[in-house]
Motif scaffolding. Structure first.
Motif, PDB file in Angstrom:
ATOM      1  N   UNK A   1      33.502  60.701  39.224  1.00 51.93           N
ATOM      2  CA  UNK A   1      32.465  61.296  40.085  1.00 51.93           C
ATOM      3  C   UNK A   1      32.958  61.418  41.536  1.00 51.93           C
ATOM      4  N   UNK A   2      33.628  60.357  41.997  1.00 53.69           N
ATOM      5  CA  UNK A   2      34.135  60.390  43.377  1.00 53.69           C
ATOM      6  C   UNK A   2      35.125  61.534  43.574  1.00 53.69           C
TER       7      UNK A   2
ATOM      8  N   UNK B   1      12.115  70.506  40.089  1.00 52.61           N
ATOM      9  CA  UNK B   1      13.178  71.137  39.331  1.00 52.61           C
ATOM     10  C   UNK B   1      12.999  72.637  39.190  1.00 52.61           C
TER      11      UNK B   1
ATOM     12  N   UNK C   1      33.394  64.877  43.738  1.00 53.78           N
ATOM     13  CA  UNK C   1      32.859  65.130  45.085  1.00 53.78           C
ATOM     14  C   UNK C   1      33.964  65.525  46.060  1.00 53.78           C
TER      15      UNK C   1
ATOM     16  N   UNK D   1      26.077  60.886  26.224  1.00 52.49           N
ATOM     17  CA  UNK D   1      26.539  59.855  27.161  1.00 52.49           C
ATOM     18  C   UNK D   1      25.384  59.059  27.780  1.00 52.49           C
TER      19      UNK D   1
ATOM     20  N   UNK E   1      10.877  68.503  29.768  1.00 49.13           N
ATOM     21  CA  UNK E   1      10.535  67.297  30.522  1.00 49.13           C
ATOM     22  C   UNK E   1      10.339  66.123  29.577  1.00 49.13           C
TER      23      UNK E   1
ATOM     24  N   UNK F   1      19.394  59.782  39.345  1.00 47.18           N
ATOM     25  CA  UNK F   1      19.961  60.979  38.725  1.00 47.18           C
ATOM     26  C   UNK F   1      18.974  61.534  37.709  1.00 47.18           C
ATOM     27  N   UNK F   2      19.082  62.804  37.432  1.00 45.73           N
ATOM     28  CA  UNK F   2      18.256  63.449  36.425  1.00 45.73           C
ATOM     29  C   UNK F   2      19.022  63.427  35.097  1.00 45.73           C
TER      30      UNK F   2
ATOM     31  N   UNK G   1      18.226  66.450  43.738  1.00 49.84           N
ATOM     32  CA  UNK G   1      17.925  67.883  43.615  1.00 49.84           C
ATOM     33  C   UNK G   1      17.956  68.541  44.991  1.00 49.84           C
TER      34      UNK G   1
ATOM     35  N   UNK H   1      27.622  59.744  47.131  1.00 48.06           N
ATOM     36  CA  UNK H   1      29.038  60.037  46.879  1.00 48.06           C
ATOM     37  C   UNK H   1      29.666  60.884  47.974  1.00 48.06           C
TER      38      UNK H   1
ATOM     39  N   UNK I   1      26.001  67.609  33.475  1.00 48.56           N
ATOM     40  CA  UNK I   1      25.466  66.800  34.565  1.00 48.56           C
ATOM     41  C   UNK I   1      26.649  66.217  35.326  1.00 48.56           C
ATOM     42  N   UNK I   2      26.387  65.755  36.546  1.00 52.22           N
ATOM     43  CA  UNK I   2      27.456  65.128  37.317  1.00 52.22           C
ATOM     44  C   UNK I   2      28.016  63.941  36.539  1.00 52.22           C
ATOM     45  N   UNK I   3      27.084  63.192  35.902  1.00 52.70           N
ATOM     46  CA  UNK I   3      27.512  62.038  35.114  1.00 52.70           C
ATOM     47  C   UNK I   3      28.457  62.427  33.967  1.00 52.70           C
ATOM     48  N   UNK I   4      28.099  63.481  33.231  1.00 53.24           N
ATOM     49  CA  UNK I   4      28.924  63.831  32.080  1.00 53.24           C
ATOM     50  C   UNK I   4      30.302  64.304  32.538  1.00 53.24           C
TER      51      UNK I   4
ATOM     52  N   UNK J   1      20.383  70.673  35.080  1.00 60.49           N
ATOM     53  CA  UNK J   1      20.304  69.254  34.754  1.00 60.49           C
ATOM     54  C   UNK J   1      18.903  68.745  35.062  1.00 60.49           C
ATOM     55  N   UNK J   2      18.243  69.475  35.940  1.00 57.52           N
ATOM     56  CA  UNK J   2      16.949  69.036  36.427  1.00 57.52           C
ATOM     57  C   UNK J   2      15.849  69.640  35.569  1.00 57.52           C
ATOM     58  N   UNK J   3      15.042  68.780  34.972  1.00 55.97           N
ATOM     59  CA  UNK J   3      14.013  69.296  34.091  1.00 55.97           C
ATOM     60  C   UNK J   3      12.665  68.702  34.461  1.00 55.97           C
TER      61      UNK J   3
ATOM     62  N   UNK K   1      26.950  72.162  41.379  1.00 58.93           N
ATOM     63  CA  UNK K   1      26.492  73.514  41.723  1.00 58.93           C
ATOM     64  C   UNK K   1      27.669  74.388  42.157  1.00 58.93           C
TER      65      UNK K   1
END
Lengths: 411, 102
Positions: free
Chosen positions: B74-75, A198, B78, A266, A297, A156-157, A193, A236, B62-65, B100-102, B87
């Motif tokens: 999370x399940x 990204x 989805x 978190x 980054x 995960x990112x 992604x 998932x 993020x998906x996690x948060x 979320x992607x950096x 998204x």
């Protein structure tokens, strides 16, 4: 009267700040830097270990070697930060009061976050390359591996050095070609992604390179669990990818110290202003490098550019002046593509990586977003720059803290 | 660019995300969800409300948060928004494409 600055973490960012601050502040300021390790690792070198390019001797040096005279290095584990008391307490019970605190505790992999990741298969069929142990174990595995399916997966990112997994795929491609066994190895790149990277323009270029090098990309893959016995990763959404060797980039997390001190998000990153680098915890706590939650980054170049802004803002804070919104998210990353070539990308919060020339507009000698030998030489030279200039807080020649827009082909 | 969603004209990005959350309403959400093949039920609306609040408070998603939010795991996330949950859910919620992607 003596005042205290305490820096937590003597990695890339913390070591650099200790050098910056010792030069900038007079002796009324006592500077203490705390870390539990005795070794400083050149982390960009981990990538090259599995392919036999670097060994531990290229990567490991004593931590104290880079801490300047006049800075007190304290070795030991930190228990908690008490923002309301302006105090840091060590596991040993020793206490450090501070006037200014700089958090530079970085980020680390947390493979235990994914179900089934750890187990008897760890460092046997499932490897990381974000630690010296992981990348050394992988070097040993690759030495006499007879081929099969090599799966590179980002869990995960955000992750430290978001280009590293791609570089790993490219270097693996070149490595097995050179060994004359590329036809026996399938390389798969599974990522959460939608593409290789990204940012859209760089992704287009990198997706093209992955295709050209016959690396299969599995996008939108969010790992739920690893089945070490069946050698499968599951996402998932119900998709599965099987592997013979899994190279994972596990969930990255900041230090547990944030959780114990109840000041992290978190993922244990510390909420920080993205332009001033002052934390949202308290006005006398600043943060730098991978430890922050800013949307830049997690990379050494970013820590370097942040360093010059943070120094200025610590001095502004001491003098009671307004902080400068000086950090623009600038990152500058080489991307190894194998066979002695590399790409270079340069970007910030608002500008994605594009093609062009660097550092001199229209001249180069480095090319942005294009494979070249010169870029690879830049990446190799970076090891020297890192040990001799970057972590000791020297300004890098020709490279500006704020991203330059000249010499770049924006639309 | 402008796009007609349902019976309303709104401004969207190249990827079809609303530019201005003020142009969002439940009809717009329902129409975007339809484009994604999703019929919105109570559980979807709870997630949408959570995402919008986080966005208004400037908290990166993020998906996690989302999975740790207590609103949905999370399940479940989805199951509600199959394949690219963050998204899809962001687009339906009228907030920008997740970075979320950096």
């Amino acid at each position: 009267m003596t005042k205290n600055i305490v820096i937590l973490g003597a990695g890339t960012a913390g070591t650099m700040m200790s050098n910056h601050l010792r030069r900038a502040l007079d002796k009324d300021w006592k500077i203490t830097i705390i870390d539990q390790r005795t070794e400083h690792h050149y982390q960009p070198g981990y990538l090259f270990v599995p392919f036999g390019v670097y060994g531990p001797e290229d990567i490991v040096k004593p931590i104290e070697k880079f801490i300047p005279d006049g800075v007190n290095l304290k070795l030991g584990a930190i228990d908690k930060i008490y923002p309301e008391k302006d105090k840091v307490v060590m596991v040993s019970g020793e206490e450090f009061d501070y006037d200014i605190l700089i958090v530079a505790t970085g980020t680390d992999i947390a493979p235990e976050e994914t179900e089934g990741m750890m187990g008897p298969h760890w460092q046997k069929d499932v490897f990381d390359f974000y630690t010296l142990e992981g990348s050394s174990a992988l070097a040993k595995k690759f030495r006499d591996w007879e081929g099969g399916k090599l799966v590179i997966n980002i869990v995960e990112m955000p992750i430290k050095c978001p280009v590293a997994p791609l570089e790993f795929a490219f270097l693996a491609n070149a490595f097995f070609e050179q060994k004359g066994m590329r036809d026996k190895v399938d390389i798969v790149f599974a990522t959460p992604m939608s593409g290789a990277f990204t940012k859209p323009k760089a992704t287009e270029k990198l997706d093209y390179l992955l295709n050209e090098k016959n690396i299969e990309i599995v996008p939108d893959f969010n790992v739920m669990a690893v089945d070490g016995e069946a050698k499968t990763i599951m996402d998932y959404g119900g998709k599965e990818v099987s592997y013979d060797v899994l190279v994972t980039v596990p969930t990255n997390k900041g230090s547990d110290l944030m959780e114990r001190s109840r000041i992290g998000d978190e993922l244990n990153y510390i909420p920080t202003d993205r332009a001033t680098l002052q934390t949202k915890v308290k006005e006398n706590i600043f943060a730098i490098g991978d430890a922050t939650n800013i949307p830049a980054s997690k990379a050494g170049s970013v820590a370097h550019f942040e360093g010059e802004v943070l120094l200025e803002n610590v001095l502004n804070y001491i003098q009671g002046k307004d902080l400068k919104e000086g950090f623009d998210g600038h990152a500058n990353c080489f991307i190894e593509t194998g066979h002695g070539k590399a790409l270079l990308i340069d970007f910030n919060y608002t500008h994605e990586p594009v093609s062009g020339t660097f550092p001199f507009p229209g001249v180069g000698p480095l090319n942005l977003l294009k494979e070249s030998r010169m870029n690879h030489m830049g990446k190799m030279a970076f090891k020297w720059i890192y040990w001799n200039m970057l972590i000791t807080g020297r300004h890098l020649p020709f490279v500006t803290t704020k991203m330059q827009e000249a010499g770049k082909n924006f639309d | 660019m402008e796009k007609t969603i349902g019976n309303k004209t709104v401004n969207v990005s190249e990827d079809g995300y609303l530019i201005d959350l003020n142009e969002w309403d439940k009809d717009v959400a329902t129409a975007i969800a339809q484009e994604e093949g999703i019929t919105l039920a109570d559980d979807h609306w709870k997630v949408i409300e959570y995402l919008q609040n986080q966005h208004k408070n400037d908290v990166p998603l993020t998906i996690r948060s989302v999975g740790k939010s207590g609103v949905v795991d999370i399940k479940g996330f989805y199951a509600l928004f199959p394949e690219g949950p963050l998204k899809k859910a962001s687009r339906i919620s009228g907030i920008p494409k997740p970075v979320s992607c950096i």
